[in-house]
Scaffold this motif. Structure first.
Motif, PDB file in Angstrom:
ATOM      1  N   HIS A  49       0.848  -1.197   0.000  1.00  0.00           N
ATOM      2  CA  HIS A  49       0.000   0.000   0.000  1.00  0.00           C
ATOM      3  C   HIS A  49       0.880   1.242   0.000  1.00  0.00           C
ATOM      4  O   HIS A  49       0.942   1.964   0.983  1.00  0.00           O
ATOM      5  CB  HIS A  49      -0.892   0.025   1.239  1.00  0.00           C
ATOM      6  CG  HIS A  49      -1.577  -1.273   1.521  1.00  0.00           C
ATOM      7  ND1 HIS A  49      -2.544  -1.806   0.708  1.00  0.00           N
ATOM      8  CD2 HIS A  49      -1.419  -2.168   2.526  1.00  0.00           C
ATOM      9  CE1 HIS A  49      -2.962  -2.957   1.206  1.00  0.00           C
ATOM     10  NE2 HIS A  49      -2.288  -3.199   2.304  1.00  0.00           N
ATOM     11  N   PRO A  50       1.564   1.520  -1.111  1.00  0.00           N
ATOM     12  CA  PRO A  50       2.497   2.655  -1.096  1.00  0.00           C
ATOM     13  C   PRO A  50       1.765   3.989  -1.004  1.00  0.00           C
ATOM     14  O   PRO A  50       0.684   4.135  -1.558  1.00  0.00           O
ATOM     15  CB  PRO A  50       3.210   2.521  -2.446  1.00  0.00           C
ATOM     16  CG  PRO A  50       2.263   1.761  -3.312  1.00  0.00           C
ATOM     17  CD  PRO A  50       1.486   0.857  -2.405  1.00  0.00           C
ATOM     18  N   THR A  51       2.338   4.941  -0.285  1.00  0.00           N
ATOM     19  CA  THR A  51       1.698   6.261  -0.244  1.00  0.00           C
ATOM     20  C   THR A  51       2.117   7.101  -1.434  1.00  0.00           C
ATOM     21  O   THR A  51       1.428   8.040  -1.807  1.00  0.00           O
ATOM     22  CB  THR A  51       2.054   7.051   1.036  1.00  0.00           C
ATOM     23  OG1 THR A  51       3.431   6.860   1.283  1.00  0.00           O
ATOM     24  CG2 THR A  51       1.229   6.617   2.204  1.00  0.00           C
ATOM     25  N   GLY A  52       3.265   6.766  -2.054  1.00  0.00           N
ATOM     26  CA  GLY A  52       3.785   7.569  -3.167  1.00  0.00           C
ATOM     27  C   GLY A  52       2.748   8.012  -4.195  1.00  0.00           C
ATOM     28  O   GLY A  52       2.614   9.201  -4.473  1.00  0.00           O
ATOM     29  N   PRO A  53       1.990   7.062  -4.785  1.00  0.00           N
ATOM     30  CA  PRO A  53       1.034   7.458  -5.831  1.00  0.00           C
ATOM     31  C   PRO A  53      -0.161   8.258  -5.303  1.00  0.00           C
ATOM     32  O   PRO A  53      -0.857   8.905  -6.075  1.00  0.00           O
ATOM     33  CB  PRO A  53       0.546   6.122  -6.397  1.00  0.00           C
ATOM     34  CG  PRO A  53       1.471   5.077  -5.870  1.00  0.00           C
ATOM     35  CD  PRO A  53       2.050   5.606  -4.604  1.00  0.00           C
ATOM     36  N   LEU A  54      -0.398   8.196  -3.983  1.00  0.00           N
ATOM     37  CA  LEU A  54      -1.629   8.775  -3.446  1.00  0.00           C
ATOM     38  C   LEU A  54      -1.456  10.204  -2.942  1.00  0.00           C
ATOM     39  O   LEU A  54      -2.359  11.021  -3.053  1.00  0.00           O
ATOM     40  CB  LEU A  54      -2.147   7.935  -2.263  1.00  0.00           C
ATOM     41  CG  LEU A  54      -2.397   6.447  -2.482  1.00  0.00           C
ATOM     42  CD1 LEU A  54      -2.979   5.843  -1.217  1.00  0.00           C
ATOM     43  CD2 LEU A  54      -3.328   6.221  -3.656  1.00  0.00           C
TER      44      LEU A  54
END
Length: 603
Positions: free
Chosen positions: A156-161
């Motif tokens: 659940h990466p935060t990068g794209p969000l």
């Protein structure tokens, strides 16, 4: 776009003292730690996300500056620094790569203070850094937490969000969540009411929200913004705020669960599996929408027909397609289906266009249904659940009956013979109402014995050389000639003899422009004699140059011939047969509209 099968965690920096500490083994009995371990594998059943996790110790080799291959294969990198060594903290900042990073503070048990204040500036500098955890050999509490964060950072990466500098959601994430909001706003009133919120919860998390929980969520939004809750429902602004809050509180898996349920991959694009599920279509079979899909498309129409006039204005249509990445229907659509006096797409025309797309290009239809969220809202396995694949046409011919509801009629004729007029007349348009955007298709409903069927007219451009059998495959053929042009019929005769004389496809000859003076055709046989010789129905006079709306009789006949190709000419000449077929049509057309209006009143 698919979920990862395993997680590779790389430890770089200093070798942590707890690496070889046997207390790690007692924590998870299934892990054996060799003393000089280069890699430990933690089985899926003891990890928080149930994903096997490989931890590779890279700390000893971090002397040289060329990153090793395993560095590039890692999904997440834990940079280990020692809390009581400023140098080691500074070294961290020079080893950033494009995967999520987790800083691991190696706490010696001598140091009391936390290193957080030293490490925060580094965290702010690199958006890849997800979390910072401090661990020590004595206190193993944080070690499992470290693996938890490492797994979360991969799955659940935060990068794209989220953009930590701006403290707000990234544009692509806002776009995806806005589409999800629109799909979930079942009545299109701009807010998610309690029913819609519950459906959303059930869809994404398999459980409804308790009434108190619903209130709590709304109160959180109310406390933080003025226009996040309206008429006791959550607005788009409130919805986006909630997701920002989840992410800021480290609960980004909540947002990922929602995104993945609605078909998005790690790059926030809709996955191929979601838009294009596998659908096998054997040869000689056609594709149609089933009852469930029509109900869904009706609900989409109703939700956007704000003024309840049974037509979609250009604004309403634009609103409907906001959940698409592009505008799927061009101006030629208006020449393909029924429109109202303003040229707006009617309810009937809207369903016809969907039927046409399904028949001609089922992959595109699946993609469109995916954008509208069909499988989610209708609680189906995939978009493919909307499609009926009809049985092979040979079986229909053997059994002398068909279950199909869409029939294709190819319209052939020399240039200028009146083919386009014949297509437009089917949509209720005279010569006077010519559309500027030409379409080679026209589709609408006809009624045969009181059953509603779709007839799809396809104008075939007259180029003899390029004809392939597939080009000409259809359920009924229509050969059009201009009775005022002496050279017009010869083309029909040639096409008939070349392609249809020996085929099972029923044919009808149309004498177009019947309002003009009829001339003798320059062909060895007159059209009537030609029809007699080949046992065809006599030529049907047709004109679209009249003040009243064009008659629908000929289209009912074509549909009937398509449905019952085995009927002989004798049956077709029998006037009571036609009367029964078309009488049902008129009664049903009137009834059908009355029923639709009655349904509208109930809503």
């Amino acid at each position: 776009g698919a979920m990862r099968k395993d997680v590779r965690i790389l430890l770089v920096g200093e070798r942590p003292p707890w690496w070889t500490s046997m207390s790690l083994v007692s924590k998870c009995t299934s892990i054996q730690v060799p003393l000089r371990a280069e890699e430990i594998t933690i089985p899926a059943d003891v990890t928080p996300e149930r994903v096997p996790t490989h931890i590779v110790d890279y700390s000893g080799k971090f002397r040289s500056h060329t990153p090793h291959l395993s560095l590039l294969e890692a999904n997440v990198i834990c940079i280990v620094y020692s809390v009581n060594n400023k140098k080691s903290i500074e070294k961290v900042s020079s080893s950033a790569l494009m995967v999520p990073l987790i800083l691991v503070g190696n706490k010696s048990d001598l140091v009391e203070h936390s290193s957080m204040e030293t490490i925060l500036p580094i965290m702010n500098q690199y958006s890849e850094i997800e979390t910072c955890v401090e661990c020590s050999a004595k206190n193993l509490k944080n070690i499992s937490e470290l693996f938890y964060y490492a797994q979360k950072a991969v799955l659940h990466p935060t990068g794209p969000l989220y953009c930590p500098e701006e403290k707000e959601l990234k544009a692509s994430c806002i776009k995806a969540l806005t589409r999800i909001f629109k799909v979930s706003d079942l009545d299109n009133d701009g807010i998610l009411n309690d029913n819609e919120l519950n459906f959303f919860q059930r869809t994404c998390f398999n459980m409804p929200l308790a009434p108190q929980a619903l209130e709590d969520v709304k109160n959180v939004v109310r406390r933080n913004m003025t226009d996040g809750v309206k008429d006791n429902g959550i607005t788009l602004k409130g919805f986006l705020f909630l997701h920002t809050l989840f992410i800021q509180r480290g609960r980004h898996e909540t947002t990922w669960t929602v995104l993945r349920r609605f078909g998005y991959d790690d790059d926030l694009e809709l996955t191929q599996e979601y838009l294009f599920p596998l659908l096998k279509i054997p040869p000689d079979c056609t594709t149609e929408l089933n009852h469930n899909a029509y109900l869904f498309l009706q609900s989409v129409f109703d939700k956007h027909d704000k003024d309840r006039d049974c037509a979609l204005s250009p604004e309403e249509l634009k609103d409907l397609f906001k959940v698409f990445p592009y505008m799927p229907w061009g101006p030629d659509v208006n020449s393909t289906i029924c429109t109202n006096d303003q040229g707006w797409i009617t309810y009937q025309g809207y369903l016809s266009q969907w039927t046409l797309t399904t028949y001609l290009d089922v992959q595109r239809c699946l993609e469109y249904l995916g954008y509208l969220g069909y499988s989610i809202i209708s609680e189906q396995e995939s978009q493919a659940a909307a499609i009926t694949v009809t049985r092979n046409k040979r079986i229909d011919l053997q059994k002398k009956q068909t279950q199909r509801s869409v029939f294709r009629c190819n319209v052939l004729g020399a240039r200028g013979s009146g083919k386009s007029g014949f297509l437009q007349a089917f949509l209720g348009r005279n010569l006077r109402i010519r559309e500027e955007h030409k379409s080679y298709y026209a589709i609408s409903t006809t009624y045969v014995y009181g059953q509603e069927k779709y007839l799809l007219l396809h104008e075939v451009v007259p180029d003899f050389e390029f004809r392939s059998e597939a080009d000409l495959s259809c359920d009924v053929a229509c050969l059009v000639y201009d009775l005022s042009n002496p050279r017009s019929f010869e083309y029909c005769a040639r096409v008939y003899k070349q392609y249809f004389m020996d085929s099972k496809t029923p044919c009808m000859i149309i004498a177009a422009k019947s309002d003009l003076h009829e001339v003798r055709q320059l062909y060895s046989l007159s059209p009537l004699d030609f029809c007699r010789k080949h046992r065809l129905h006599p030529p049907q006079p047709f004109t679209c140059n009249a003040s009243e709306a064009p008659g629908r009789d000929v289209y009912t006949k074509l549909t009937t011939m398509a449905m019952y190709p085995h009927l002989t000419q004798a049956d077709l000449k029998n006037s009571t047969f036609w009367l029964r077929a078309s009488l049902g049509a008129t009664v049903f057309a009137v009834l059908g509209f009355a029923m639709y209006k009655a349904l509208l009143k109930q809503r």
